[in-house]
Scaffold this active site. Sequence first.
Site, PDB file in Angstrom:
ATOM      1  N   GLY A  13       0.818  -1.208   0.000  1.00 53.24           N
ATOM      2  CA  GLY A  13       0.000   0.000   0.000  1.00 53.24           C
ATOM      3  C   GLY A  13       0.851   1.257   0.000  1.00 53.24           C
ATOM      4  O   GLY A  13       0.578   2.208  -0.739  1.00 53.24           O
ATOM      5  N   GLU A  32      10.729   3.419   5.927  1.00 48.18           N
ATOM      6  CA  GLU A  32      10.554   1.978   6.133  1.00 48.18           C
ATOM      7  C   GLU A  32      11.493   1.503   7.232  1.00 48.18           C
ATOM      8  O   GLU A  32      12.689   1.803   7.214  1.00 48.18           O
ATOM      9  CB  GLU A  32      10.834   1.233   4.818  1.00 48.18           C
ATOM     10  CG  GLU A  32      10.998  -0.270   4.945  1.00 48.18           C
ATOM     11  CD  GLU A  32       9.795  -0.997   5.569  1.00 48.18           C
ATOM     12  OE1 GLU A  32       8.647  -0.679   5.230  1.00 48.18           O
ATOM     13  OE2 GLU A  32      10.038  -1.892   6.425  1.00 48.18           O
ATOM     14  N   GLN A  33      10.939   0.702   8.162  1.00 49.25           N
ATOM     15  CA  GLN A  33      11.755   0.244   9.290  1.00 49.25           C
ATOM     16  C   GLN A  33      12.836  -0.762   8.882  1.00 49.25           C
ATOM     17  O   GLN A  33      13.914  -0.783   9.478  1.00 49.25           O
ATOM     18  CB  GLN A  33      10.868  -0.391  10.356  1.00 49.25           C
ATOM     19  CG  GLN A  33      10.149  -1.650   9.908  1.00 49.25           C
ATOM     20  CD  GLN A  33       9.253  -2.259  10.993  1.00 49.25           C
ATOM     21  OE1 GLN A  33       9.186  -1.746  12.100  1.00 49.25           O
ATOM     22  NE2 GLN A  33       8.577  -3.329  10.673  1.00 49.25           N
ATOM     23  N   HIS A  45      -1.783 -13.370  -5.122  1.00 46.78           N
ATOM     24  CA  HIS A  45      -2.640 -13.247  -6.303  1.00 46.78           C
ATOM     25  C   HIS A  45      -2.844 -11.760  -6.571  1.00 46.78           C
ATOM     26  O   HIS A  45      -3.127 -11.017  -5.635  1.00 46.78           O
ATOM     27  CB  HIS A  45      -4.057 -13.765  -6.042  1.00 46.78           C
ATOM     28  CG  HIS A  45      -4.158 -15.193  -5.686  1.00 46.78           C
ATOM     29  ND1 HIS A  45      -4.310 -16.182  -6.609  1.00 46.78           N
ATOM     30  CD2 HIS A  45      -4.166 -15.803  -4.494  1.00 46.78           C
ATOM     31  CE1 HIS A  45      -4.410 -17.345  -6.005  1.00 46.78           C
ATOM     32  NE2 HIS A  45      -4.323 -17.147  -4.718  1.00 46.78           N
ATOM     33  N   LEU A 128       9.510   4.262  12.700  1.00 46.12           N
ATOM     34  CA  LEU A 128       8.820   5.386  13.341  1.00 46.12           C
ATOM     35  C   LEU A 128       8.587   5.088  14.811  1.00 46.12           C
ATOM     36  O   LEU A 128       8.122   4.001  15.171  1.00 46.12           O
ATOM     37  CB  LEU A 128       7.470   5.627  12.656  1.00 46.12           C
ATOM     38  CG  LEU A 128       6.665   6.783  13.244  1.00 46.12           C
ATOM     39  CD1 LEU A 128       7.312   8.121  12.920  1.00 46.12           C
ATOM     40  CD2 LEU A 128       5.220   6.751  12.738  1.00 46.12           C
ATOM     41  N   TYR A 211      -0.344 -23.047  -5.896  1.00 48.02           N
ATOM     42  CA  TYR A 211      -0.218 -22.409  -7.218  1.00 48.02           C
ATOM     43  C   TYR A 211       1.222 -22.190  -7.633  1.00 48.02           C
ATOM     44  O   TYR A 211       2.120 -22.124  -6.801  1.00 48.02           O
ATOM     45  CB  TYR A 211      -1.039 -21.129  -7.330  1.00 48.02           C
ATOM     46  CG  TYR A 211      -0.805 -19.975  -6.375  1.00 48.02           C
ATOM     47  CD1 TYR A 211       0.170 -19.013  -6.603  1.00 48.02           C
ATOM     48  CD2 TYR A 211      -1.636 -19.786  -5.274  1.00 48.02           C
ATOM     49  CE1 TYR A 211       0.328 -17.908  -5.765  1.00 48.02           C
ATOM     50  CE2 TYR A 211      -1.491 -18.696  -4.424  1.00 48.02           C
ATOM     51  CZ  TYR A 211      -0.508 -17.766  -4.678  1.00 48.02           C
ATOM     52  OH  TYR A 211      -0.362 -16.685  -3.844  1.00 48.02           O
ATOM     53  N   ALA A 303      -4.082  -7.146   0.261  1.00 48.13           N
ATOM     54  CA  ALA A 303      -3.182  -6.244  -0.457  1.00 48.13           C
ATOM     55  C   ALA A 303      -3.959  -5.479  -1.525  1.00 48.13           C
ATOM     56  O   ALA A 303      -3.699  -4.289  -1.768  1.00 48.13           O
ATOM     57  CB  ALA A 303      -2.050  -7.035  -1.086  1.00 48.13           C
TER      58      ALA A 303
HETATM   59  C1  LIG Z   1      -1.106 -15.881   4.915  1.00 52.05           C
HETATM   60  C2  LIG Z   1      -1.503 -14.622   4.181  1.00 52.05           C
HETATM   61  C3  LIG Z   1      -1.725 -14.673   2.790  1.00 52.05           C
HETATM   62  C4  LIG Z   1      -2.134 -13.523   2.105  1.00 52.05           C
HETATM   63  N1  LIG Z   1      -2.350 -13.583   0.750  1.00 52.05           N
HETATM   64  C5  LIG Z   1      -2.814 -12.490   0.093  1.00 52.05           C
HETATM   65  C6  LIG Z   1      -3.095 -12.523  -1.337  1.00 52.05           C
HETATM   66  O1  LIG Z   1      -2.898 -13.537  -2.032  1.00 52.05           O
HETATM   67  N2  LIG Z   1      -3.579 -11.381  -1.917  1.00 52.05           N
HETATM   68  C7  LIG Z   1      -3.796 -10.226  -1.200  1.00 52.05           C
HETATM   69  O2  LIG Z   1      -4.241  -9.209  -1.783  1.00 52.05           O
HETATM   70  N3  LIG Z   1      -3.522 -10.162   0.135  1.00 52.05           N
HETATM   71  C8  LIG Z   1      -3.046 -11.257   0.791  1.00 52.05           C
HETATM   72  N4  LIG Z   1      -2.768 -11.179   2.119  1.00 52.05           N
HETATM   73  C9  LIG Z   1      -2.951  -9.894   2.849  1.00 52.05           C
HETATM   74  C10 LIG Z   1      -1.804  -8.941   2.535  1.00 52.05           C
HETATM   75  O3  LIG Z   1      -0.561  -9.557   2.775  1.00 52.05           O
HETATM   76  C11 LIG Z   1      -1.893  -7.663   3.369  1.00 52.05           C
HETATM   77  O4  LIG Z   1      -3.217  -7.226   3.431  1.00 52.05           O
HETATM   78  C12 LIG Z   1      -1.017  -6.586   2.724  1.00 52.05           C
HETATM   79  O5  LIG Z   1       0.338  -6.966   2.729  1.00 52.05           O
HETATM   80  C13 LIG Z   1      -1.199  -5.257   3.443  1.00 52.05           C
HETATM   81  O6  LIG Z   1      -0.367  -4.283   2.845  1.00 52.05           O
HETATM   82  P1  LIG Z   1       0.051  -2.975   3.627  1.00 52.05           P
HETATM   83  O7  LIG Z   1       0.894  -2.189   2.683  1.00 52.05           O
HETATM   84  O8  LIG Z   1      -1.146  -2.340   4.238  1.00 52.05           O
HETATM   85  O9  LIG Z   1       0.913  -3.484   4.876  1.00 52.05           O
HETATM   86  P2  LIG Z   1       2.232  -4.350   4.931  1.00 52.05           P
HETATM   87  O10 LIG Z   1       2.418  -5.141   3.684  1.00 52.05           O
HETATM   88  O11 LIG Z   1       2.195  -5.088   6.225  1.00 52.05           O
HETATM   89  O12 LIG Z   1       3.406  -3.276   4.979  1.00 52.05           O
HETATM   90  C14 LIG Z   1       3.663  -2.500   6.121  1.00 52.05           C
HETATM   91  C15 LIG Z   1       5.087  -1.955   6.012  1.00 52.05           C
HETATM   92  O13 LIG Z   1       5.287  -1.023   7.066  1.00 52.05           O
HETATM   93  C16 LIG Z   1       6.550  -1.270   7.685  1.00 52.05           C
HETATM   94  N5  LIG Z   1       6.476  -0.770   9.062  1.00 52.05           N
HETATM   95  C17 LIG Z   1       5.758  -1.287  10.086  1.00 52.05           C
HETATM   96  N6  LIG Z   1       5.911  -0.551  11.198  1.00 52.05           N
HETATM   97  C18 LIG Z   1       6.749   0.471  10.872  1.00 52.05           C
HETATM   98  C19 LIG Z   1       7.292   1.571  11.609  1.00 52.05           C
HETATM   99  N7  LIG Z   1       7.005   1.773  12.907  1.00 52.05           N
HETATM  100  N8  LIG Z   1       8.111   2.445  10.959  1.00 52.05           N
HETATM  101  C20 LIG Z   1       8.414   2.255   9.633  1.00 52.05           C
HETATM  102  N9  LIG Z   1       7.941   1.213   8.908  1.00 52.05           N
HETATM  103  C21 LIG Z   1       7.102   0.346   9.514  1.00 52.05           C
HETATM  104  C22 LIG Z   1       6.731  -2.784   7.557  1.00 52.05           C
HETATM  105  O14 LIG Z   1       8.088  -3.170   7.675  1.00 52.05           O
HETATM  106  C23 LIG Z   1       6.159  -3.032   6.167  1.00 52.05           C
HETATM  107  O15 LIG Z   1       7.119  -2.883   5.144  1.00 52.05           O
HETATM  108  C24 LIG Z   1      -2.329 -12.304   2.827  1.00 52.05           C
HETATM  109  C25 LIG Z   1      -2.075 -12.251   4.205  1.00 52.05           C
HETATM  110  C26 LIG Z   1      -1.664 -13.407   4.885  1.00 52.05           C
HETATM  111  C27 LIG Z   1      -1.420 -13.341   6.385  1.00 52.05           C
END
Ligand SMILES: Cc1cc2nc3c(=O)[nH]c(=O)nc-3n(C[C@H](O)[C@H](O)[C@H](O)COP(=O)(O)OP(=O)(O)OC[C@H]3O[C@@H](n4cnc5c(N)ncnc54)[C@H](O)[C@@H]3O)c2cc1C
Length: 372
Positions: A13, A32-33, A45, A128, A211, A303
């Site tokens: 995101g 990014e941490q 996917h 952060l 897959y 995601a």
């Molecule tokens: C088993 C499993 C399978 C999944 N499969 C799918 C799929 O096939 N398709 C799909 O769409 N979704 C899937 N998901 C869900 C998906 O992984 C998440 O919803 C998605 O990664 C969320 O994205 P995001 O950018 O919000 O957060 P994240 O991907 O969690 O990214 C957060 C980022 O913030 C950083 N961060 C955290 N705290 C701090 C801080 N204090 N300071 C600086 N940086 C920080 C982290 O290091 C990380 O890089 C799956 C989830 C799981 C558990």
Amino acid sequence: MTKSIAVIGAGLGGLTVAGLLQRAGFAVTVYEQAPSFSRIGAGIHLSANVMLVMRRLGIEQALSDVGLHPDAFISRQWDTGAVTFELPLDAAAEAHYGAPYINVHRGDLHHILESALRPGTVSFGRKLRQITETRAGVGLSFEDGGAATADLVIGADGLNSVVRSHLFGAEPPRFSGNIAHRAIFPTALLNGQPIDACSKWWGEGRHILVYYMTQAREEVYLVSSVPDPTWPGGGAFVPGDLDEFRTAFTGFHPALQRIVAAAPEVTKWPVFDRPPLPRWSEGRCVLLGDACHPLMPYMASGAAMAIEDAAILARSLADFDDPAEAFLVYEATRTPRVEQVRTISLANTWLRTPVDPSWLFCYDACEAPLIA
Ligand SMILES: Cc1cc2nc3c(=O)[nH]c(=O)nc-3n(C[C@H](O)[C@H](O)[C@H](O)COP(=O)(O)OP(=O)(O)OC[C@H]3O[C@@H](n4cnc5c(N)ncnc54)[C@H](O)[C@@H]3O)c2cc1C
């Protein structure tokens, strides 16, 4: 016009919103941490609604080139292997949804997403710690002792978001009582056992997806959900036990058991979610993705929702000078759709039996009407 935007978190995101905001003329830094991107062992996917956003970042083709284009998503009954639903994902489906449906390695997706940003956009090793809001802007302080300022902050920092805690108080996420096994291994280890390009085997209270993850079909990805009330807490995942993994699928169809037995190692991930938040922003800070609405992963759309959030938030900030107004439009536009996905993800019924996924896949977050 807002000048500087700090995005906390270079997840899917965070990188997407940064790329789209840069294209809209904002000055963006992503904090990014992690010290660098690592190629964590997982596939993902990407449905057409995600690829439509990737198109605007100019990376649809690069993803399409590396990812696997399954001809169908196949749901199978756990014991007989009988097909309960086969969703075509062929050229006609791609034309209907407006973009392809692909499976990719998360590492490849991250790498390609980062290439859509201006060089130097991501500041690594910046965890952060604290946010201070003043009338003039937002102050950020990091665990490494560094500091930064910005006009606005986007919390894209995932499940345990510090930005969320700053806005609404610290509260631990909800453990669902299920864990996910994840395994990636070379296709050669299947010893010729055929697999569907993209399938989900449905048991009672447990399931597993199988897959190919790359166009070359040289790697297989398994991801399960299995009840396990004993998660001890701590990190994001732990090494898994192969016997325990295999035992979890005892009684499944022999073809599936052979696939599970081929995995040379496995990791174990807890599955968390959170109840919906009453608001997604406050003052100069706004949340997106898992920081805001972590969902059960059973629709493979967590995601996708983070990426759609990114597109709607970037458009709202570009269209409305007043950030408070932009945040309200963003939230009003996103909430109904995220709640629909939350409900179906929780029920874990998606694509088990025949359903038309057009409402999900055909949605173009770069064109959909904003709800004022
Ligand atoms: C088993 C499993 C399978 C999944 N499969 C799918 C799929 O096939 N398709 C799909 O769409 N979704 C899937 N998901 C869900 C998906 O992984 C998440 O919803 C998605 O990664 C969320 O994205 P995001 O950018 O919000 O957060 P994240 O991907 O969690 O990214 C957060 C980022 O913030 C950083 N961060 C955290 N705290 C701090 C801080 N204090 N300071 C600086 N940086 C920080 C982290 O290091 C990380 O890089 C799956 C989830 C799981 C558990």
